[in-house]
Design a protein around this motif. Sequence first.
Motif, PDB file in Angstrom:
ATOM      1  N   THR A 107       0.880  -1.307   0.160  1.00  0.00           N
ATOM      2  CA  THR A 107       0.141   0.589   0.157  1.00  0.00           C
ATOM      3  C   THR A 107       0.723   1.719   0.079  1.00  0.00           C
ATOM      4  N   LEU A 108      -0.044   2.309  -0.149  1.00  0.00           N
ATOM      5  CA  LEU A 108       0.999   3.275  -0.363  1.00  0.00           C
ATOM      6  C   LEU A 108       1.021   4.319   0.721  1.00  0.00           C
ATOM      7  N   SER A 109       1.160   3.810   1.781  1.00  0.00           N
ATOM      8  CA  SER A 109       1.070   5.030   3.486  1.00  0.00           C
ATOM      9  C   SER A 109       2.331   4.728   3.440  1.00  0.00           C
ATOM     10  N   GLY A 110       2.934   5.665   4.185  1.00  0.00           N
ATOM     11  CA  GLY A 110       3.978   6.043   5.040  1.00  0.00           C
ATOM     12  C   GLY A 110       4.820   6.651   4.682  1.00  0.00           C
ATOM     13  N   LYS A 111       6.172   6.513   4.993  1.00  0.00           N
ATOM     14  CA  LYS A 111       6.900   6.857   4.074  1.00  0.00           C
ATOM     15  C   LYS A 111       8.218   5.929   3.545  1.00  0.00           C
ATOM     16  N   PHE A 112       8.569   6.156   2.031  1.00  0.00           N
ATOM     17  CA  PHE A 112       9.542   5.325   1.293  1.00  0.00           C
ATOM     18  C   PHE A 112      10.350   5.404   0.716  1.00  0.00           C
ATOM     19  N   ASP A 113      11.884   4.626   0.090  1.00  0.00           N
ATOM     20  CA  ASP A 113      13.054   5.052   0.132  1.00  0.00           C
ATOM     21  C   ASP A 113      13.440   4.835  -1.395  1.00  0.00           C
ATOM     22  N   TYR A 114      12.253   4.685  -1.871  1.00  0.00           N
ATOM     23  CA  TYR A 114      12.470   4.100  -3.120  1.00  0.00           C
ATOM     24  C   TYR A 114      10.859   3.857  -3.571  1.00  0.00           C
ATOM     25  N   LEU A 115      10.580   4.787  -5.109  1.00  0.00           N
ATOM     26  CA  LEU A 115       8.750   4.438  -5.480  1.00  0.00           C
ATOM     27  C   LEU A 115       9.073   4.389  -6.912  1.00  0.00           C
ATOM     28  N   ASP A 116       8.721   3.243  -7.711  1.00  0.00           N
ATOM     29  CA  ASP A 116       8.489   2.964  -8.788  1.00  0.00           C
ATOM     30  C   ASP A 116       6.748   2.496 -10.178  1.00  0.00           C
ATOM     31  N   VAL A 117       7.035   3.694 -10.316  1.00  0.00           N
ATOM     32  CA  VAL A 117       5.649   3.248 -11.494  1.00  0.00           C
ATOM     33  C   VAL A 117       5.728   3.145 -12.835  1.00  0.00           C
ATOM     34  N   ALA A 118       5.284   2.341 -12.825  1.00  0.00           N
ATOM     35  CA  ALA A 118       5.363   1.887 -14.844  1.00  0.00           C
ATOM     36  C   ALA A 118       3.898   2.595 -15.312  1.00  0.00           C
ATOM     37  N   ARG A 119       3.109   2.950 -16.244  1.00  0.00           N
ATOM     38  CA  ARG A 119       2.427   2.916 -16.945  1.00  0.00           C
ATOM     39  C   ARG A 119       1.790   1.807 -17.609  1.00  0.00           C
ATOM     40  N   VAL A 120       0.736   1.962 -17.821  1.00  0.00           N
ATOM     41  CA  VAL A 120       0.108   0.254 -18.444  1.00  0.00           C
ATOM     42  C   VAL A 120      -1.040   1.150 -19.513  1.00  0.00           C
ATOM     43  N   PRO A 121      -0.072   1.562 -20.705  1.00  0.00           N
ATOM     44  CA  PRO A 121      -1.454   1.568 -21.943  1.00  0.00           C
ATOM     45  C   PRO A 121      -2.374   1.114 -22.388  1.00  0.00           C
ATOM     46  N   ARG A 122      -3.550   2.187 -22.549  1.00  0.00           N
ATOM     47  CA  ARG A 122      -5.306   1.276 -22.285  1.00  0.00           C
ATOM     48  C   ARG A 122      -4.755   1.571 -24.246  1.00  0.00           C
ATOM     49  N   PRO A 123      -5.878   0.203 -23.692  1.00  0.00           N
ATOM     50  CA  PRO A 123      -6.090   0.227 -25.927  1.00  0.00           C
ATOM     51  C   PRO A 123      -6.653   1.237 -26.352  1.00  0.00           C
ATOM     52  N   SER A 124      -6.890   1.970 -26.198  1.00  0.00           N
ATOM     53  CA  SER A 124      -7.080   3.358 -26.784  1.00  0.00           C
ATOM     54  C   SER A 124      -5.300   4.049 -27.249  1.00  0.00           C
ATOM     55  N   ASP A 125      -4.992   3.945 -26.476  1.00  0.00           N
ATOM     56  CA  ASP A 125      -3.095   4.486 -26.491  1.00  0.00           C
ATOM     57  C   ASP A 125      -2.397   3.963 -27.678  1.00  0.00           C
ATOM     58  N   ARG A 126      -3.163   2.656 -27.861  1.00  0.00           N
ATOM     59  CA  ARG A 126      -2.425   1.949 -29.404  1.00  0.00           C
ATOM     60  C   ARG A 126      -2.593   1.580 -30.424  1.00  0.00           C
TER      61      ARG A 126
END
Length: 61
Positions: free
Chosen positions: A41-60
């Motif tokens: 879960t995204l709560s509290g403090k973090f040293d490292y975050l990595d988020v990858a965007r997942v393309p929507r079908p309409s983006d293709r």
Amino acid sequence: MAQRTVSQKMGVKEGSRAHLVNVPASVLDALRLPELELSGTLSGKFDYLDVARVPRPSDRG
């Protein structure tokens, strides 16, 4: 002389608290991250975050 990994260059240290979202295995392999304390879960403090965007079908086009 030993080559530094991408994660070492980014300053990610073993035991860092991290949250990863949609990060493909190929990216994780390339980063060669050390052992991390992963949070589901995204709560509290973090040293490292990595988020990858997942393309929507309409983006293709």
